[in-house]
Design a protein around this motif. Sequence first.
Motif, short mmCIF file in Angstrom:
data_model
loop_
_atom_site.label_atom_id
_atom_site.label_comp_id
_atom_site.label_asym_id
_atom_site.label_seq_id
_atom_site.Cartn_x
_atom_site.Cartn_y
_atom_site.Cartn_z
N ALA A 24 0.85 -1.19 0.00
CA ALA A 24 0.00 0.00 0.00
C ALA A 24 0.89 1.25 0.00
O ALA A 24 2.01 1.22 0.54
N GLU A 26 0.44 3.93 1.67
CA GLU A 26 0.48 4.48 3.03
C GLU A 26 0.14 3.39 4.03
O GLU A 26 -0.66 2.50 3.72
N ARG A 28 -1.72 1.30 6.84
CA ARG A 28 -3.14 1.19 7.20
C ARG A 28 -3.29 0.14 8.29
O ARG A 28 -2.71 -0.94 8.19
N GLY A 29 -4.07 0.44 9.30
CA GLY A 29 -4.35 -0.53 10.34
C GLY A 29 -3.45 -0.38 11.55
O GLY A 29 -2.43 0.32 11.50
N PRO A 37 1.30 -3.13 8.21
CA PRO A 37 0.46 -1.99 7.81
C PRO A 37 0.48 -1.65 6.32
O PRO A 37 -0.41 -0.95 5.83
N ARG A 46 -7.67 -5.41 2.40
CA ARG A 46 -7.13 -4.88 3.65
C ARG A 46 -5.68 -5.29 3.83
O ARG A 46 -5.25 -6.34 3.35
N SER A 47 -4.95 -4.45 4.56
CA SER A 47 -3.58 -4.81 4.92
C SER A 47 -3.63 -5.84 6.04
O SER A 47 -4.66 -6.01 6.72
N GLU A 50 -4.88 -4.52 9.25
CA GLU A 50 -6.32 -4.26 9.38
C GLU A 50 -7.10 -5.54 9.68
O GLU A 50 -8.30 -5.48 9.92
#
Length: 80
Positions: A24, A26, A28-29, A37, A46-47, A50
Amino acid sequence: CALCVASPDGRTATFQGEVRGTLAPEPRGTHGFGYDPIFIPDRETRSFAEMTQEEKNARSHRAAAFRQVAAACLGAADRG
């Protein structure tokens, strides 16, 4: 992930787990560590960070390698 097991009698075995995905742009999670992340497994939106621990372990390269070790050890125990 590669796990190598050596038994006292000199036998060795190697077990590998792999998960493919993308990074990703950036983080995330909030769960996990390291690349969790930013790593998004294939066929997922989703990462790892997450996901719940149970969801991550169902896809994890480490968990896959450890499941192979466990299966091999249980099989060896069945053979005596």
